[in-house]
Design an enzyme around this catalytic site. Structure first.
Site, PDB file in Angstrom:
ATOM      1  N   SER A  39     143.693  71.242 -26.067  1.00 19.98           N
ATOM      2  CA  SER A  39     142.962  70.809 -24.880  1.00 19.98           C
ATOM      3  C   SER A  39     143.439  71.585 -23.652  1.00 19.98           C
ATOM      4  O   SER A  39     143.382  72.814 -23.641  1.00 19.98           O
ATOM      5  CB  SER A  39     143.103  69.292 -24.696  1.00 19.98           C
ATOM      6  OG  SER A  39     142.267  68.820 -23.665  1.00 19.98           O
ATOM      7  N   HIS A  65     135.993  66.253 -23.826  1.00 16.75           N
ATOM      8  CA  HIS A  65     135.524  67.093 -24.935  1.00 16.75           C
ATOM      9  C   HIS A  65     134.248  66.545 -25.576  1.00 16.75           C
ATOM     10  O   HIS A  65     134.065  66.613 -26.781  1.00 16.75           O
ATOM     11  CB  HIS A  65     136.637  67.292 -25.963  1.00 16.75           C
ATOM     12  CG  HIS A  65     137.861  67.921 -25.373  1.00 16.75           C
ATOM     13  ND1 HIS A  65     137.871  69.221 -24.929  1.00 16.75           N
ATOM     14  CD2 HIS A  65     139.089  67.409 -25.103  1.00 16.75           C
ATOM     15  CE1 HIS A  65     139.071  69.486 -24.425  1.00 16.75           C
ATOM     16  NE2 HIS A  65     139.814  68.404 -24.509  1.00 16.75           N
TER      17      HIS A  65
END
Length: 305
Positions: free
Chosen positions: A86, A190
């Protein structure tokens, strides 16, 4: 081959930066970064409580700063490959020389603010699935309108979506899943809920001039290696609305012949996944400066090879 990796949001804990600021030059570097992005990183890394550093706009630059600081303390070496989970991908881009440290922090500051703004538009969240098999769990999540936002390997999946969808998941768990645990995050990262953040990040990226990666860069979008700085930057922009496929990154590490993996501060999450998915690979997490000697020894061993 040694892989250097950087963790994502959620790895931070109150006061975790404190011992790192005692290293020579560290406090000055952090002060300069703080001035560059308009955020007191030293305060948040040493004095702020858990709620304060859970704020997306704070947590993300704090994690990148910690990763860069701890990697610098390892000395001047070139890993065989780099990757990040991430937001850790921005840290990895700096490891690879695609962005300098200040550019990386300015980009992550904009990323954190944009994702916090996107999360405020709709009540959303994320939940971890404990147990189960991805081949069963992923179709079940999609049936409920949820996104498998993190596929971390070793059967670990994090679902993301609206609070109503997550409540439905708790009431209707996939076969084999023991528990559904809500994560303390601000939104459905996401996923398509982050689309407004993509536009903001694309605008910020236009002002940057990325360099070519000096080491193998593994993207968490699909576990593929990325050859150009321009593509690395493009993937960093789109990544905020796309699932993290850390399972595919670890498959790539194995194909590349990884024999050791060091996770920068605040380490622990990714080394834990690697221990289960990459048996035989030596792992080391940088949690405090006390871990530096062991990490340097591991680097020296691989350099000698």
């Amino acid at each position: 081959m040694l892989v250097l990796v950087a963790p994502g949001q959620g790895a931070q804990t109150p006061g975790f930066l404190t011992p790192w600021l005692d290293l020579p030059g560290a406090a000055d570097r952090v002060a300069a970064w703080s001035d560059a992005i308009g955020l007191d990183l030293a305060h948040y890394g040493t004095q702020a409580d858990a709620d304060a550093i859970r704020d997306t706009a704070v947590a993300q630059p704090l994690l990148v700063a910690a990763g860069l600081l701890s990697a610098t303390a390892l000395g001047d070496f070139v890993p065989g490959a780099v990757a990040g989970h991430s937001v850790g991908e921005i840290t990895a881009a700096a490891f690879a020389g695609v962005l300098d440290d200040t550019a990386a922090l300015r980009l992550v500051r904009r990323r954190g603010l944009a994702m916090a703004e996107a999360a405020a538009l709709t009540p959303t969240g994320m939940s971890a699935l404990l147990g189960g098999d991805p081949t069963t769990s992923v179709p079940h999540l999609e049936k409920l309108g949820l996104t498998p936002a993190n596929v971390n390997g070793s059967g670990q999946i994090v679902a993301a979506g609206t609070l109503e969808q997550l409540a439905a998941l708790e009431a209707d768990k996939p076969e084999g899943v023991r528990r559904v645990v809500a994560l303390k995050v601000a939104g459905a990262f996401h996923t398509h809920h982050m689309a407004p953040a993509v536009d903001a990040l694309a605008e910020a990226a236009e002002a940057l001039t990325p360099a070519q990666p000096r080491v193998t860069y593994v993207s968490n979008r699909d576990g593929q290696t990325v050859e150009t700085g321009g593509e690395v930057l493009q993937r960093l922009v789109g990544q905020v609305a796309n699932p993290v496929r850390w399972d595919l990154c670890m498959e790539t590490f194995e194909k590349l012949g990884a024999t050791a993996l060091i996770e920068v501060c605040p380490g622990g999450t990714l080394t834990g996944l690697a221990k289960r998915a990459l048996p035989g690979v030596t792992t080391l997490a940088l949690k405090t400066p006390d871990d530096l000697d062991a990490a340097r020894a591991l680097i020296a061993e691989h350099s000698a090879r």
